[in-house]
Design an enzyme around this catalytic site. Structure first.
Site, mmCIF file in Angstrom:
data_model
loop_
_atom_site.group_PDB
_atom_site.id
_atom_site.type_symbol
_atom_site.label_atom_id
_atom_site.label_comp_id
_atom_site.label_asym_id
_atom_site.label_seq_id
_atom_site.Cartn_x
_atom_site.Cartn_y
_atom_site.Cartn_z
ATOM 1 N N SER A 1 0.852 -1.190 0.000
ATOM 2 C CA SER A 1 0.000 0.000 0.000
ATOM 3 C C SER A 1 0.886 1.237 0.000
ATOM 4 O O SER A 1 2.070 1.173 0.359
ATOM 5 C CB SER A 1 -0.883 -0.004 1.257
ATOM 6 O OG SER A 1 -1.547 1.230 1.428
ATOM 7 N N TYR B 1 -2.940 -0.625 10.417
ATOM 8 C CA TYR B 1 -2.718 -1.018 9.025
ATOM 9 C C TYR B 1 -1.333 -0.571 8.554
ATOM 10 O O TYR B 1 -0.614 -1.330 7.893
ATOM 11 C CB TYR B 1 -3.807 -0.391 8.155
ATOM 12 C CG TYR B 1 -3.791 -0.844 6.715
ATOM 13 C CD1 TYR B 1 -4.245 -2.108 6.362
ATOM 14 C CD2 TYR B 1 -3.356 0.001 5.703
ATOM 15 C CE1 TYR B 1 -4.256 -2.518 5.034
ATOM 16 C CE2 TYR B 1 -3.359 -0.393 4.378
ATOM 17 C CZ TYR B 1 -3.812 -1.656 4.047
ATOM 18 O OH TYR B 1 -3.811 -2.058 2.734
#
Length: 287
Positions: free
Chosen positions: A140, A153
């Site tokens: 990501s 995350y």
């Protein structure tokens, strides 16, 4: 497809195929002639994937038994010849760092990092034995750029990137190539799943961040519109195809404008300067 043809096809194991990137990738790679093993955690999703014509298996990244069972099935069906692994399965746990309990952070890491790592180590012996393979990790923009209220995350993806960089170095000369894909905003059920995790695991009433949480919750709950520069899962699939099929796959593939922009800024700005850019990019979530 005959058994002989099935066993000789390029084989690809993908996690997190119930929707979004994994779902799009599974169908796209089948169309390109790959034998795809599409996995999902929920039995209902596995059944739906099979109805769509995919070769689907249950796989829960938070369960070692589930990982081992899925790998054993794939090993048997391919006679131990697994060409590639796309570690896509993950979820996002919103919340301020100080509001993350040990158990909540552990659950985030179990799926996004530890399960992915265990699955990779289960598949690697087959790749080493055949002398070639591709491992692609779906990271990501948050694997190198931290944003507020996404600490769990961010932690999982920063760790995944470090582990992947080390693995790539250790596999040099083995014939096994390792790549990272770094998407920014992609159309998926990510926000919907994050909202459920937020509601289940963050005690907003007694938090120092209660006022901000009201705005965060409104953003997560909203089904209208999408984040700026959002692309479809096909943008990630295009990078996956290159990572799996090109003779010289890249170590990293950036997807979406925010990923390219933040990567460039991180190279030239100080830490404080980068903090200002990242905080400004999410200011509307807190004001």
């Amino acid at each position: 497809m005959s058994d002989a043809r099935a066993n000789s096809a390029r084989s690809l194991l993908i996690t997190g195929c119930s929707s979004g990137i994994g779902h799009a990738a599974a169908h796209a790679m089948v169309a390109r002639g790959w034998r795809v093993f599409a996995t999902a955690r929920a039995e209902a999703d596995v059944a739906r994937l099979r109805e769509e014509g995919l070769e689907a298996l249950p796989l829960d990244l938070a369960s070692s038994a589930s990982i081992e069972a899925a790998v054993a099935t794939v090993q048997e069906l391919t006679e131990g010849r697994v060409t590639a692994l796309f570690n896509n399965g993950a979820y996002g746990q919103p919340g301020a760092v100080e509001d993350l309990t040990r158990e909540v952070l552990q659950a985030q890491l179990e799926t996004n990092l530890l399960g992915t790592h265990e699955l990779t180590t289960c598949v690697l012996p087959m790749m080493r034995a055949q002398g070639h393979g591709r491992i692609v990790q779906n990271s990501s923009v948050l694997g190198f750029a931290a944003l507020p209220y996404r600490g769990a995350y961010v932690c999982s993806k920063f760790a995944l990137e470090g582990l992947t960089d080390t693995l790539r170095q250790e596999l040099r000369g083995s014939g096994v190539h390792v790549s990272l894909i770094q998407p920014g905003p992609i159309t998926s059920r990510f926000r919907e799943n994050a909202y459920r995790a937020f509601q289940a695991n963050i005690d907003t009433a007694y938090s120092a961040h209660a006022d901000t949480y009201r705005k965060v919750e409104a953003r997560l709950a909203s089904q209208e519109g999408k984040a700026p520069f959002t692309l479809s899962p096909d943008a990630v699939v295009a990078k996956l195809i290159h990572a799996l099929e090109h003779p010289r796959p890249r170590p990293r593939y950036a997807v979406t404008l925010p990923t390219h922009l933040f990567a460039a800024l991180k190279r030239v700005l100080s830490t404080r300067g980068m903090d200002q850019v990242l905080l400004r990019s999410t200011r509307d979530e807190r004001e």
